[in-house]
Design a protein around this motif. Structure first.
Motif, PDB file in Angstrom:
ATOM      1  N   MET A  54      50.022  30.136  39.316  1.00 39.40           N
ATOM      2  CA  MET A  54      48.740  29.586  39.703  1.00 39.40           C
ATOM      3  C   MET A  54      48.308  30.092  41.081  1.00 39.40           C
ATOM      4  SD  MET A  54      48.086  27.695  37.093  1.00 39.40           S
ATOM      5  CE  MET A  54      46.794  26.571  37.605  1.00 39.40           C
ATOM      6  N   GLY A  55      48.914  31.176  41.532  1.00 38.96           N
ATOM      7  CA  GLY A  55      48.691  31.634  42.895  1.00 38.96           C
ATOM      8  C   GLY A  55      47.812  32.855  43.042  1.00 38.96           C
ATOM      9  N   PHE A  56      48.241  33.762  43.916  1.00 37.48           N
ATOM     10  CA  PHE A  56      47.463  34.944  44.322  1.00 37.48           C
ATOM     11  C   PHE A  56      47.553  36.010  43.238  1.00 37.48           C
ATOM     12  CE2 PHE A  56      47.271  38.753  47.374  1.00 37.48           C
ATOM     13  CZ  PHE A  56      45.887  38.766  47.339  1.00 37.48           C
ATOM     14  N   ARG A  57      46.576  36.036  42.343  1.00 40.96           N
ATOM     15  CA  ARG A  57      46.611  36.968  41.215  1.00 40.96           C
ATOM     16  C   ARG A  57      45.203  37.216  40.693  1.00 40.96           C
ATOM     17  NH1 ARG A  57      48.956  33.681  36.020  1.00 40.96           N
ATOM     18  NH2 ARG A  57      48.499  35.698  35.094  1.00 40.96           N
ATOM     19  N   GLY A  58      45.083  38.116  39.731  1.00 38.13           N
ATOM     20  CA  GLY A  58      43.829  38.354  39.048  1.00 38.13           C
ATOM     21  C   GLY A  58      42.676  38.711  39.962  1.00 38.13           C
ATOM     22  N   ALA A  59      41.528  38.065  39.726  1.00 37.88           N
ATOM     23  CA  ALA A  59      40.309  38.376  40.469  1.00 37.88           C
ATOM     24  C   ALA A  59      40.447  38.099  41.960  1.00 37.88           C
ATOM     25  CB  ALA A  59      39.132  37.586  39.897  1.00 37.88           C
ATOM     26  N   PHE A  60      41.317  37.142  42.299  1.00 37.79           N
ATOM     27  CA  PHE A  60      41.583  36.855  43.715  1.00 37.79           C
ATOM     28  C   PHE A  60      42.020  38.133  44.430  1.00 37.79           C
ATOM     29  CE2 PHE A  60      43.529  33.228  46.470  1.00 37.79           C
ATOM     30  CZ  PHE A  60      42.986  33.818  47.613  1.00 37.79           C
ATOM     31  N   ARG A  61      42.883  38.909  43.781  1.00 41.46           N
ATOM     32  CA  ARG A  61      43.376  40.149  44.391  1.00 41.46           C
ATOM     33  C   ARG A  61      42.250  41.180  44.545  1.00 41.46           C
ATOM     34  NH1 ARG A  61      48.666  41.070  45.140  1.00 41.46           N
ATOM     35  NH2 ARG A  61      50.164  39.608  44.214  1.00 41.46           N
ATOM     36  N   TYR A  62      41.389  41.254  43.544  1.00 39.31           N
ATOM     37  CA  TYR A  62      40.327  42.255  43.610  1.00 39.31           C
ATOM     38  C   TYR A  62      39.449  42.023  44.843  1.00 39.31           C
ATOM     39  CZ  TYR A  62      41.504  42.123  38.607  1.00 39.31           C
ATOM     40  OH  TYR A  62      42.160  42.090  37.404  1.00 39.31           O
ATOM     41  N   VAL A  63      39.208  40.734  45.131  1.00 40.03           N
ATOM     42  CA  VAL A  63      38.364  40.376  46.270  1.00 40.03           C
ATOM     43  C   VAL A  63      39.115  40.556  47.587  1.00 40.03           C
ATOM     44  CG1 VAL A  63      37.117  38.480  47.367  1.00 40.03           C
ATOM     45  CG2 VAL A  63      37.011  38.745  44.897  1.00 40.03           C
ATOM     46  N   ALA A  64      40.358  40.102  47.613  1.00 41.25           N
ATOM     47  CA  ALA A  64      41.139  40.132  48.853  1.00 41.25           C
ATOM     48  C   ALA A  64      41.599  41.545  49.212  1.00 41.25           C
ATOM     49  CB  ALA A  64      42.351  39.217  48.730  1.00 41.25           C
ATOM     50  N   ASN A  65      41.884  42.361  48.185  1.00 32.57           N
ATOM     51  CA  ASN A  65      42.406  43.711  48.427  1.00 32.57           C
ATOM     52  C   ASN A  65      41.555  44.760  47.703  1.00 32.57           C
ATOM     53  OD1 ASN A  65      44.671  42.633  49.843  1.00 32.57           O
ATOM     54  ND2 ASN A  65      45.688  42.248  47.900  1.00 32.57           N
ATOM     55  N   PRO A  66      40.314  44.964  48.159  1.00 29.96           N
ATOM     56  CA  PRO A  66      39.453  45.936  47.468  1.00 29.96           C
ATOM     57  C   PRO A  66      40.011  47.358  47.509  1.00 29.96           C
ATOM     58  CG  PRO A  66      38.469  45.229  49.555  1.00 29.96           C
ATOM     59  CD  PRO A  66      39.614  44.318  49.289  1.00 29.96           C
ATOM     60  N   ASP A  67      40.833  47.670  48.519  1.00 24.72           N
ATOM     61  CA  ASP A  67      41.420  49.007  48.594  1.00 24.72           C
ATOM     62  C   ASP A  67      42.376  49.242  47.429  1.00 24.72           C
ATOM     63  OD1 ASP A  67      43.097  47.046  49.606  1.00 24.72           O
ATOM     64  OD2 ASP A  67      43.959  48.317  51.168  1.00 24.72           O
ATOM     65  N   VAL A  68      43.125  48.204  47.052  1.00 25.10           N
ATOM     66  CA  VAL A  68      44.038  48.315  45.920  1.00 25.10           C
ATOM     67  C   VAL A  68      43.252  48.364  44.607  1.00 25.10           C
ATOM     68  CG1 VAL A  68      45.850  47.132  44.616  1.00 25.10           C
ATOM     69  CG2 VAL A  68      45.946  47.196  47.107  1.00 25.10           C
ATOM     70  N   PHE A  69      42.245  47.523  44.511  1.00 19.62           N
ATOM     71  CA  PHE A  69      41.415  47.502  43.297  1.00 19.62           C
ATOM     72  C   PHE A  69      40.756  48.862  43.073  1.00 19.62           C
ATOM     73  CE2 PHE A  69      37.576  45.434  41.036  1.00 19.62           C
ATOM     74  CZ  PHE A  69      38.223  45.513  39.825  1.00 19.62           C
ATOM     75  N   ASN A  70      40.354  49.509  44.163  1.00 17.03           N
ATOM     76  CA  ASN A  70      39.717  50.821  44.052  1.00 17.03           C
ATOM     77  C   ASN A  70      40.658  51.877  43.490  1.00 17.03           C
ATOM     78  OD1 ASN A  70      37.161  50.129  44.912  1.00 17.03           O
ATOM     79  ND2 ASN A  70      37.624  50.456  47.081  1.00 17.03           N
ATOM     80  N   LEU A  71      41.959  51.719  43.691  1.00 17.66           N
ATOM     81  CA  LEU A  71      42.909  52.670  43.114  1.00 17.66           C
ATOM     82  C   LEU A  71      42.823  52.645  41.595  1.00 17.66           C
ATOM     83  CD1 LEU A  71      46.149  52.188  45.282  1.00 17.66           C
ATOM     84  CD2 LEU A  71      44.300  53.828  45.589  1.00 17.66           C
ATOM     85  N   GLU A  72      42.630  51.447  41.026  1.00 19.95           N
ATOM     86  CA  GLU A  72      42.479  51.350  39.574  1.00 19.95           C
ATOM     87  C   GLU A  72      41.141  51.917  39.115  1.00 19.95           C
ATOM     88  OE1 GLU A  72      44.018  47.865  37.348  1.00 19.95           O
ATOM     89  OE2 GLU A  72      44.052  46.937  39.330  1.00 19.95           O
ATOM     90  N   LEU A  73      40.097  51.586  39.872  1.00 25.84           N
ATOM     91  CA  LEU A  73      38.757  52.027  39.474  1.00 25.84           C
ATOM     92  C   LEU A  73      38.605  53.529  39.576  1.00 25.84           C
ATOM     93  CD1 LEU A  73      36.580  49.276  41.170  1.00 25.84           C
ATOM     94  CD2 LEU A  73      37.469  49.347  38.843  1.00 25.84           C
TER      95      LEU A  73
END
Length: 586
Positions: free
Chosen positions: A567-586
Motif C-alpha cells: 500500500m506504499g510508494f508504487r505505481g502512479a506515485f512513482r511516475y509523479v515523484a520520479n519523472p526521470d525514471v518514468f521517462n526511461l520507460e517512455l
C-alpha cells in the motif's frame, strides 16, 4: 450523485461520476460501498472545502504569486518556494464553518464518546483534464486520532499539493496550477487481527469452481513478503462447501502499536490454530463470488478482520490465468513417498539438481535445469528462476513472490515447506510436483519445465464479438504465443524485463548508464512488437513496490523500508515523484 457545493460528503453517498468533486480514489471507494461490499467507512472533504479554505484565509493570491515565473529547473529555488507555500497553508486557520462539519462527520464515524483512528489521504483531481493522472501526488497520514489532529492532517494533505515534486510535475506537463483541485478522504483505520487474500478461482489449477482463501495473524503484508506460511482454505462455488483446510503454525505477526507497525510474537496457544471460523471462510467466499460477478472477471482480493467484522480492502483482476493440463497421479511418482510437502503454487513437474540459495549474491550458482531452493525469493532472484526446472521455498503462500513469479514463468513451484533449505542437500536430485505440492527424491522420465506451446495449432476459427488478448512478460515466449489465434497483447508486463536488466533505474542514471538501460528494455519490447505485428501490444508501465526495487543493484540506496509496501510508494506515485525514471520507460 452528490449535490453541488457540498463541503463534506459521506463515502456512502459518493458514486463513480463524482470524480471531479472527490477525485478518483474517493469515487472508487464510494462505488464499492454502493455495491454493498464492506469497505471501511468514512467521508470526503470535497474540492469546495479546499477552495473555501484558500478564500477565507486570502492566501490564493500569495500562493500563485510565489509560483509565477518560478524556474523549476532551479532545484534550490523550487524547494524554497514549495516550503514557503506549504508553511502558509499549514499556518492558516481552517474556516469555522468547515471545522464544525469535519467534527460532526468525525463524531458520527467515531461513535458516542469515542475518537476513531482514521487514515487521511489526498484524492486529487484536475478540472477538464480527464486524461491526466494525479495519483500519488499528495500525502497519506495513518492512525490519526482526535479532532485537532484530524484538522492538522487535513491541512497537511492540502499542503502536499505544493510539494516540490508536485509543482515540478505540473510545470513540466504544462498543467496550470489553478486547474488542480484536491479532495481529502478520511477513512476508518482497520486494525486487523487477521488478514489475507482471496482468489475467486484456483490460481494454480485455474479451476473456476473453486475459491481459495489465505489468512495470517495480524497485518497482511507478511503474506506478500512470503515471510510466513498462511492458512489455506478451498471453497466450492455455488454450494459454498469447504473442500479443504490447511492450517499453518505462525510464530510472528505484524501489528499496529500506537502509530508504528511492529513484528511481535503470536501468543503460544493460538500459533497453530485456524485463523478464522468456518462461517467467516464461507462469508469471504461469497464476497469473492459477488466481486467476480460485479467486475465480470476473476478477482484477487485483499481482506482484513477487525473485532469480528470482515472488510474488503482492495480487489484486482487475477493476471495469471492460463490452461492447465490435467495429469493423473499414477503418471507422476507411483509408489513413492514425498520427502517434503507444501502448498502447490505453480502446476507442473520438474526434476533437477538441488541448488540452495541463501543470499541474493548466490543466484549465479543456478544453471539451466537446476531446482532452486530458498527460504523465499525476491525480484533479484528472477534471472535464476528463469533457468530453474522447479522452485521450492521454506515459506510463503499463493501470493508470495515465488508463487506469483513461478506461475508467470510456467515453472513448477511448491512453497511453505518449512524446512526445504535444511532437509535437502546441495547436489541431490529431486522431483517437484507443483500441482499437488510434493517433492520426491530422484528423477522421473516425465519432466515439465514450462508448459509448451505447440509450433502449429489447429483451432476452429470462430468470429467473436469480444477480442482476445494475452498477458505476457517473457520475451522468450513471444514467438510461440504470437502463433496462437489471439488479437494481440493486452498487457505486457515490464517488471520481469527490468529485473533481468538487474540495476535500479536511479542507480543507472547516477552511473550515467541510462542509455544502456533504455536500450536493453527497448530490445526486449521490440521482440514482442515484431512477433505480434500488426496486432497491438499494450505495454503496462512498472508497478514495482519498494521491497522489490530494493533488491536490484543500488536499490537499497534509493528505496525506503516500508511496513506495508503493498500500500506504499508504487505505481502512479512513482511516475509523479520520479519523472526521470518514468521517462526511461517512455
Amino acid at each position: 450523485m452528490s449535490s453541488a457545493q457540498e463541503l463534506i460528503i459521506p463515502l456512502s453517498k459518493i458514486r463513480k461520476d463524482d470524480t471531479s468533486l472527490v477525485g478518483g480514489k474517493g469515487a472508487n471507494l464510494g462505488e464499492m460501498i454502493a455495491a454493498g461490499f464492506p469497505v471501511p467507512n468514512g467521508f470526503a472533504l470535497t474540492i469546495y472545502a479546499y477552495d473555501l479554505f484558500l478564500e477565507e484565509n486570502g492566501i490564493y493570491s500569495k500562493i500563485f504569486a510565489l509560483l509565477k515565473d518560478l524556474d523549476v529547473s532551479n532545484t534550490d529555488r523550487l524547494t524554497e518556494v514549495a516550503k514557503k507555500i506549504q508553511a502558509i497553508i499549514k499556518n492558516s486557520k481552517v474556516p469555522q464553518e468547515l471545522i464544525k462539519e469535519v467534527i460532526s462527520f468525525y463524531k458520527k464515524l467515531s461513535g458516542f464518546m469515542n475518537y476513531a483512528l482514521v487514515a487521511v489521504r489526498t484524492s486529487a483531481t484536475a478540472e477538464d483534464m480527464p486524461k491526466t493522472s494525479f495519483a500519488g501526488m499528495g500525502e497519506t497520514i495513518l492512525n490519526v486520532k482526535g479532532e485537532a489532529n484530524l484538522l492538522e492532517a487535513v491541512k497537511r494533505c492540502w499542503a502536499s499539493l505544493f510539494t516540490a515534486r508536485s509543482i515540478f510535475y505540473r510545470v513540466e506537463n504544462k498543467i496550470p496550477h489553478e486547474k488542480v483541485k484536491i479532495s481529502v478522504i478520511v477513512q476508518k483505520m482497520i486494525q486487523s487481527s487477521v488478514s489475507g487474500v482471496i482468489f475467486s478461482i484456483d490460481p494454480v489449477t485455474n479451476e473456476k469452481d473453486k475459491i481459495v482463501i489465505e489468512s495470517v495473524w495480524g497485518l497482511g503484508e507478511m503474506i506478500v513478503q512470503g515471510s510466513v506460511t498462511p492458512d489455506r482454505y478451498v471453497v466450492q462455488k455455488e454450494t459454498f462447501k469447504i473442500l479443504s483446510k490447511e492450517i499453518s503454525e505462525q510464530e510472528v505477526q505484524l501489528i499496529k502499536i500506537g502509530t508504528e507497525t511492529k513484528e511481535v510474537k503470536v501468543l503460544k496457544h493460538v500459533q497453530d490454530r485456524q485463523k478464522i471460523t468456518d462461517e467467516e471462510i464461507i462469508k469471504l467466499a461469497k464476497y469473492a463470488d459477488r466481486l467476480q460477478k460485479h467486475y465480470y472477471f476473476p478477482q484477487d482480493i485483499e481482506w482484513a478482520k477487525e473485532k469480528n467484522k470482515l472488510y474488503i480492502v482492495q480487489t484486482r483482476p487475477v493476471t495469471t490465468l492460463g490452461t492447465v493440463k490435467k495429469e493423473t497421479k499414477d503418471n507422476r511418482m507411483p509408489g513413492l513417498t514425498p520427502v517434503l510437502t507444501g502448498a502447490p503454487a505453480s502446476p507442473g513437474i520438474g526434476s533437477g539438481e538441488v541448488k540452495i540459495v541463501r543470499k541474493n549474491k548466490e543466484i549465479s550458482k543456478i544453471k539451466d535445469g537446476d531446482v532452486l531452493v530458498a527460504k523465499m525469493t525476491s525480484p533479484d532472484y528472477v534471472p535464476a528462476m528463469k533457468k530453474a526446472s522447479a522452485i521450492i521455498t521454506d515459506e510463503g503462500g499463493l501470493t508470495s513472490h515465488a508463487a506469483i513469479v513461478s506461475r508467470e514463468l510456467g515453472i513448477p513451484c511448491v512453497v511453505g515447506t518449512k524446512d526445504a533449505t535444511t532437509k535437502l542437500k546441495e547436489g541431490v536430485i529431486v522431483t517437484v510436483d507443483g500441482e499437488i505440492g510434493e517433492v520426491y527424491f530422484g528423477s522421473i522420465k516425465k519432466v515439465s519445465k514450462k508448459p509448451e506451446i505447440p509450433e502449429s495449432i489447429s483451432l476452429l476459427k470462430i468470429k467473436t464479438a469480444t477480442k482476445l488478448y494475452v498477458n505476457l512478460a517473457e520475451p522468450e515466449n513471444a514467438e510461440k504465443v504470437a502463433k496462437l489465434p489471439v488479437d494481440g497483447v493486452g498487457l505486457l508486463r515490464a517488471e520481469f524485463m527490468i529485473s533481468g536488466i538487474g540495476i535500479h533505474p536511479k542507480e543507472a542514471i547516477k552511473l550515467k548508464k541510462q542509455d544502456d538501460f533504455v536500450e536493453k528494455l527497448s530490445k526486449q519490447i521490440e521482440i514482442f512488437a515484431k512477433e505480434f505485428y500488426p496486432r497491438p501490444v499494450i505495454y503496462r508501465t512498472t508497478d514495482f513496490k519498494t521491497n522489490e526495487y530494493r533488491s536490484l543493484k543500488g536499490g537499497a540506496y534509493w528505496e525506503p523500508k516500508e511496513p506495508n509496501p503493498l500500500m506504499g510508494f508504487r505505481g502512479a506515485f512513482r511516475y509523479v515523484a520520479n519523472p526521470d525514471v518514468f521517462n526511461l520507460e517512455l
